[in-house]
Motif scaffolding. Structure first.
Motif, short mmCIF file in Angstrom:
data_model
loop_
_atom_site.label_atom_id
_atom_site.label_comp_id
_atom_site.label_asym_id
_atom_site.label_seq_id
_atom_site.Cartn_x
_atom_site.Cartn_y
_atom_site.Cartn_z
N MET A 191 0.88 -1.45 -0.60
CA MET A 191 0.29 -0.13 -0.09
C MET A 191 1.09 1.43 -0.27
O MET A 191 1.92 1.12 0.45
CB MET A 191 -0.89 0.01 1.36
N LYS A 192 0.25 2.08 -0.69
CA LYS A 192 0.98 3.45 -0.73
C LYS A 192 0.15 4.78 -1.11
O LYS A 192 -0.32 4.62 -2.20
CB LYS A 192 2.25 3.11 -1.77
N VAL A 193 0.25 5.81 -0.51
CA VAL A 193 -0.99 6.73 -0.89
C VAL A 193 0.21 7.73 -1.42
O VAL A 193 1.47 8.42 -0.73
CB VAL A 193 -1.37 7.32 1.05
N PHE A 194 -0.52 8.97 -2.37
CA PHE A 194 -0.64 9.64 -3.08
C PHE A 194 -0.56 10.82 -2.65
O PHE A 194 -2.18 11.10 -2.28
CB PHE A 194 -0.54 9.15 -4.33
N LEU A 195 0.34 11.57 -1.39
CA LEU A 195 -0.12 12.32 -0.92
C LEU A 195 -0.15 14.08 -1.59
O LEU A 195 0.84 14.39 -2.29
CB LEU A 195 0.78 13.08 0.32
N SER A 196 -1.18 14.58 -2.19
CA SER A 196 -1.35 15.76 -3.45
C SER A 196 -1.57 17.02 -2.62
O SER A 196 -2.71 17.07 -1.84
CB SER A 196 -3.02 15.46 -3.83
N HIS A 197 -1.15 17.72 -3.08
CA HIS A 197 -1.39 19.35 -1.53
C HIS A 197 -0.86 20.16 -2.09
O HIS A 197 0.24 19.98 -3.76
CB HIS A 197 -0.37 18.74 -0.72
N GLN A 198 -0.98 21.80 -2.94
CA GLN A 198 -0.52 22.88 -3.10
C GLN A 198 0.96 22.90 -2.19
O GLN A 198 0.71 22.50 -1.27
CB GLN A 198 -2.10 23.89 -3.21
N ASP A 221 0.66 24.07 1.39
CA ASP A 221 0.80 22.71 2.20
C ASP A 221 1.18 21.56 2.91
O ASP A 221 1.16 21.19 3.48
CB ASP A 221 -0.92 22.16 1.94
N SER A 222 2.52 21.73 2.06
CA SER A 222 4.00 21.17 2.30
C SER A 222 4.14 20.43 3.75
O SER A 222 4.31 19.66 4.29
CB SER A 222 4.75 21.81 1.88
N THR A 239 2.20 20.48 6.22
CA THR A 239 0.65 19.66 6.77
C THR A 239 1.06 18.17 6.61
O THR A 239 0.98 17.41 6.86
CB THR A 239 -0.64 20.07 6.65
N ALA A 240 1.70 18.72 4.38
CA ALA A 240 1.35 16.88 4.26
C ALA A 240 2.69 16.83 4.54
O ALA A 240 2.66 15.84 4.66
CB ALA A 240 1.36 17.58 2.24
N GLY A 241 3.91 16.77 5.23
CA GLY A 241 4.40 16.22 5.56
C GLY A 241 4.43 15.78 7.28
O GLY A 241 4.35 14.90 7.12
N ILE A 242 3.93 16.57 7.59
CA ILE A 242 3.42 15.68 9.01
C ILE A 242 2.42 14.96 8.68
O ILE A 242 2.58 14.34 9.58
CB ILE A 242 2.69 17.54 10.23
N ILE A 243 1.78 14.40 7.90
CA ILE A 243 0.67 14.12 7.45
C ILE A 243 1.72 11.97 6.98
O ILE A 243 1.59 11.34 7.09
CB ILE A 243 -0.20 13.72 6.84
N ALA A 244 2.37 12.44 5.99
CA ALA A 244 3.49 11.91 6.00
C ALA A 244 4.24 10.92 7.22
O ALA A 244 3.83 9.17 6.60
CB ALA A 244 4.26 12.57 4.70
N ASP A 253 5.73 14.58 -3.11
CA ASP A 253 6.94 15.57 -3.91
C ASP A 253 7.89 16.34 -3.54
O ASP A 253 8.94 16.44 -3.92
CB ASP A 253 6.08 16.60 -4.97
N VAL A 254 7.57 16.57 -2.00
CA VAL A 254 8.83 17.62 -1.47
C VAL A 254 9.34 17.19 -1.27
O VAL A 254 11.10 17.63 -1.49
CB VAL A 254 7.66 17.96 -0.06
N VAL A 255 9.79 15.62 -0.86
CA VAL A 255 11.32 14.92 -0.73
C VAL A 255 11.95 14.32 -2.17
O VAL A 255 12.37 13.30 -2.17
CB VAL A 255 10.71 13.73 0.27
N ASP A 256 10.82 14.55 -3.42
CA ASP A 256 11.12 13.81 -4.51
C ASP A 256 11.64 14.94 -5.27
O ASP A 256 11.15 15.69 -5.86
CB ASP A 256 9.79 13.67 -5.21
N PRO A 257 13.41 14.94 -6.33
CA PRO A 257 14.38 15.73 -6.52
C PRO A 257 13.53 15.90 -8.25
O PRO A 257 13.71 17.08 -9.07
CB PRO A 257 15.83 15.30 -6.45
#
Length: 158
Positions: A1-8, A11-12, A14-19, A33-37
């Motif tokens: 299972m892998k969750v794609f975290l979509s965000h603007q 909101d990076s 908040t997305a990081g906290i959830i991840a 994507d924040v951690v994806d070069p």
């Protein structure tokens, strides 16, 4: 299972906290994507790259706020996940009012809701694996996605 975290981009955090919560507390893999070069490409190349990343994932969570209104990518990513019959949920922390098109899926407002999401996700993944023994992948995915929505909405009282 892998969750794609979509965000603007706004909101990076908040997305990081959830991840981090999904990974550390629930051992659920996340694409963020924040951690994806490689996510720094633009235009068609970015669209194709995100489509590839979505195909590796099994569900999508959209992190939304007032800033999401300026994003073209969040609705696009939700559309791609919808085409794939992925379980979709929205995290709308604070006092964010969801747009009409996002109200059809469960929405999360707190970290305890994220925990309920994780449990519903794990249940849906188990059901998918069980159903694949006697159903096509497509039918098994649709059925387990319906179970995900039923269980999560019940947990969230929606």
């Amino acid at each position: 299972m892998k969750v794609f975290l979509s965000h603007q981009k706004a909101d990076s955090e908040t997305a990081g906290i959830i991840a981090t919560r999904l990974k550390l507390y629930h051992q659920i893999d996340v694409y963020l994507d924040v951690v994806d070069p490689n996510a720094s490409t633009t235009g068609d190349d970015l669209g194709e790259y995100l489509r590839q990343q979505l195909s590796i994932c099994t569900q999508l969570m959209a992190v939304v706020s007032a800033a999401t209104k300026t994003s073209w990518w969040v609705p696009w990513e939700i559309g791609v996940a919808t085409e794939k019959d992925y379980p979709i949920a929205t995290f709308a922390g604070g006092y964010t009012t969801l747009p009409e098109y996002l109200r059809k899926w469960p929405y999360l407002q707190s970290m305890s809701d994220v925990d309920a999401y994780a449990e519903a996700s794990k249940m849906a993944q188990r059901e998918f694996k069980n159903r694949r023994t006697y159903q096509t992948d497509s039918l098994a995915r649709r059925s387990s996605t319906k179970d995900f929505y039923r269980v999560l909405r019940s947990s969230l009282r929606q």
